[in-house]
Write a protein that holds these residues in place. Structure first.
Motif, short mmCIF file in Angstrom:
data_model
loop_
_atom_site.label_atom_id
_atom_site.label_comp_id
_atom_site.label_asym_id
_atom_site.label_seq_id
_atom_site.Cartn_x
_atom_site.Cartn_y
_atom_site.Cartn_z
N PRO A 1 -7.59 2.06 -4.78
CA PRO A 1 -7.04 0.84 -4.18
C PRO A 1 -6.25 1.09 -2.90
O PRO A 1 -5.98 0.15 -2.14
CB PRO A 1 -6.13 0.27 -5.28
CG PRO A 1 -5.83 1.44 -6.17
CD PRO A 1 -7.05 2.31 -6.12
N GLU A 2 -5.91 2.34 -2.64
CA GLU A 2 -5.14 2.65 -1.43
C GLU A 2 -6.03 3.20 -0.31
O GLU A 2 -5.54 3.78 0.66
CB GLU A 2 -4.04 3.66 -1.75
CG GLU A 2 -2.99 3.11 -2.71
CD GLU A 2 -1.85 4.08 -2.92
OE1 GLU A 2 -0.78 3.86 -2.32
OE2 GLU A 2 -2.01 5.05 -3.68
N ILE A 3 -7.35 2.97 -0.42
CA ILE A 3 -8.27 3.53 0.57
C ILE A 3 -8.04 2.99 1.97
O ILE A 3 -8.37 3.64 2.97
CB ILE A 3 -9.75 3.28 0.15
CG1 ILE A 3 -10.68 4.07 1.07
CG2 ILE A 3 -10.07 1.80 0.14
CD1 ILE A 3 -12.13 4.02 0.67
N GLU A 4 -7.48 1.81 2.09
CA GLU A 4 -7.29 1.22 3.43
C GLU A 4 -6.39 2.07 4.31
O GLU A 4 -6.38 1.92 5.53
CB GLU A 4 -6.73 -0.19 3.32
CG GLU A 4 -7.70 -1.20 2.72
CD GLU A 4 -8.92 -1.44 3.59
OE1 GLU A 4 -8.89 -1.11 4.78
OE2 GLU A 4 -9.92 -1.97 3.06
N GLY A 5 -5.62 2.99 3.70
CA GLY A 5 -4.87 3.91 4.56
C GLY A 5 -3.50 4.23 4.04
O GLY A 5 -2.85 3.41 3.39
#
Length: 330
Positions: A319-323
Motif C-alpha cells: 500500500p505504500e508503493i506510491e513512494g
C-alpha cells in the motif's frame, strides 16, 4: 545501469506521456510499441513477443492455470477501464429492455475470455437475472488462451464466413455483448442498445455498486522480474506519472477537441471523483477486482477464485508503493 525493454501498450491519453518519452521509468530505456488490443494480447499470449505488455485481464486470469506456458506476472496498473452497459446490443426486432429479457436467446461474443464479456455476463446475471446457462452463446474469434469451458455453458464458434454484427443485424442472433461499438447500432441499421439510455444505466450501476470495471492490466516477463526485481515498481511509477499528467491536462479545455469537454469532465468528477483511475490495490480496486474474480471463477475461466497474491508482483501490492520520503527535514 540502464536496460533496454519493449513495452506494447495502447496509445491513450493515460499512456500518452510514455509514448512520447515525456515519462521514462528510472533505469529503463523503453521502446514503446502500439497495437490494437486484439493483436497485442494475441502476440503476447501466443508468442511472448514483448518484455512488458498491456494485457486483457480476462486472458491473464485464464493464463494463470499454466504459468509455465505464460511466464509473466502482472503489476497493479489498470490502464483501461470501461462501463459496459453501452456494449450490450440487441436485434432491432427484439423488445427486450434489459439483458434479463434474453433468457434462452442467442447472444454473440468476441470470445469467452474477453474481459468485457466476463463483466457483461456477470452483470447481466447478477443485476438483471439472466441465467447464463439458458443462453446459446456464439463467438467470432479464437481464444488467446485455450479454455475448457464448463459443459453447462452452450458456447460455439460461428463459421469463418460470418461475424457477430452481421448475424445480429440479420436476426440470426438476438443480442450481442461485444467489446467494441457496432456501426449498425450507431447508425440504427438492424441493431440497437438493449438499454434505452445506457449512459444513465451505467451511472446507476456505479452509484449502486461503486464498480468502474477493470479491463486491462500490465504484465512483465518473469525472467526480467527475477533478474531485476526493481522493474515492477519502476514501471508502476512510470504509468502512475503518465496518468497524473493526463489528469492534469484534462483540466485544460484547450487540450481536447471536444466542444463541451469541461462540462463532461465536471460531470465525471461529480460521479466518479477526481481520479477514477487509481492504480495499486487501493480499496476501490480491491472491491472491483474481487467482483471480476468472482465472475471469472463462476464462468469457468479459472480453476479457483484467485487472490491478488496469486496474480500480482508482490511489491505492487504494497500500500505504500506510491513512494517513501522523509517525513521531517531533508
Amino acid at each position: 545501469m540502464v536496460i533496454d525493454l519493449t513495452l506494447a501498450c495502447g496509445e491513450y491519453d493515460l499512456t500518452y506521456a510514455l509514448h512520447t518519452g515525456l515519462v521514462q521509468p528510472s533505469g529503463i530505456d523503453l521502446n514503446v510499441l502500439t497495437y490494437e488490443s486484439p493483436e497485442r494480447h494475441w502476440r503476447m499470449m501466443r508468442h511472448g513477443e514483448f518484455d512488458i505488455c498491456e494485457m486483457s485481464l480476462g486472458s491473464y486470469l485464464a493464463s494463470r492455470k499454466h504459468p509455465d506456458l505464460y511466464p509473466f506476472t502482472a503489476i497493479t496498473v489498470f490502464p483501461h477501464r470501461r462501463f459496459r452497459h453501452s456494449y450490450m446490443f440487441k436485434h432491432s426486432g427484439i423488445s427486450s429492455t434489459n439483458p434479463g429479457d434474453l433468457e434462452g436467446k442467442k447472444i454473440g461474443l468476441r470470445t469467452w475470455q474477453t474481459t468485457a464479456g466476463i463483466w457483461m455476463r456477470g452483470i447481466a446475471q447478477e443485476q438483471y437475472g439472466l441465467d447464463l446457462t439458458s443462453v446459446e452463446w456464439y463467438t467470432d474469434d479464437t481464444e488467446d488462451v485455450q479454455l475448457t469451458i464448463p459443459d453447462k455453458f452452450n458456447v460455439q464458434r460461428i463459421s469463418e464466413d460470418r461475424n457477430i454484427e452481421e448475424m445480429l443485424v440479420s436476426g440470426d442472433l438476438d443480442g450481442a455483448f461485444y467489446p467494441a461499438r457496432l456501426s449498425s447500432v450507431k447508425h440504427k441499421k438492424g441493431a440497437e442498445h438493449i438499454f434505452e439510455d445506457p449512459f444513465l444505466e451505467e451511472q446507476r450501476y456505479y452509484e449502486e455498486t461503486n464498480h468502474f470495471p477493470l479491463m486491462h492490466t500490465v504484465v512483465i516477463r518473469d525472467t526480467l522480474l527475477e533478474k531485476y526485481p526493481w522493474i515492477a515498481t519502476n514501471i508502476y511509477k512510470a504509468f502512475s506519472e503518465a496518468r497524473d499528467i493526463c489528469l492534469q491536462k484534462l483540466e485544460d479545455p484547450r487540450w481536447t477537441a471536444l466542444a463541451w469537454a469541461q462540462e463532461h469532465l465536471d460531470h465525471q468528477q461529480k460521479v466518479l471523483g477526481t481520479n477514477p483511475w487509481p492504480y495499486g490495490l487501493v480499496p476501490s480496486n480491491q472491491r472491483t477486482l474481487d467482483k471480476l474474480l468472482d465472475y471469472a471463477y463462476d464462468q469457468g475461466l479459472t480453476p479457483k477464485k484467485y487472490s491478488p497474491e496469486d496474480l500480482f508482483a508482490k511489491s505492487t501490492l504494497d500500500p505504500e508503493i506510491e513512494g517513501k520520503e522523509y517525513v521531517s527535514g531533508k
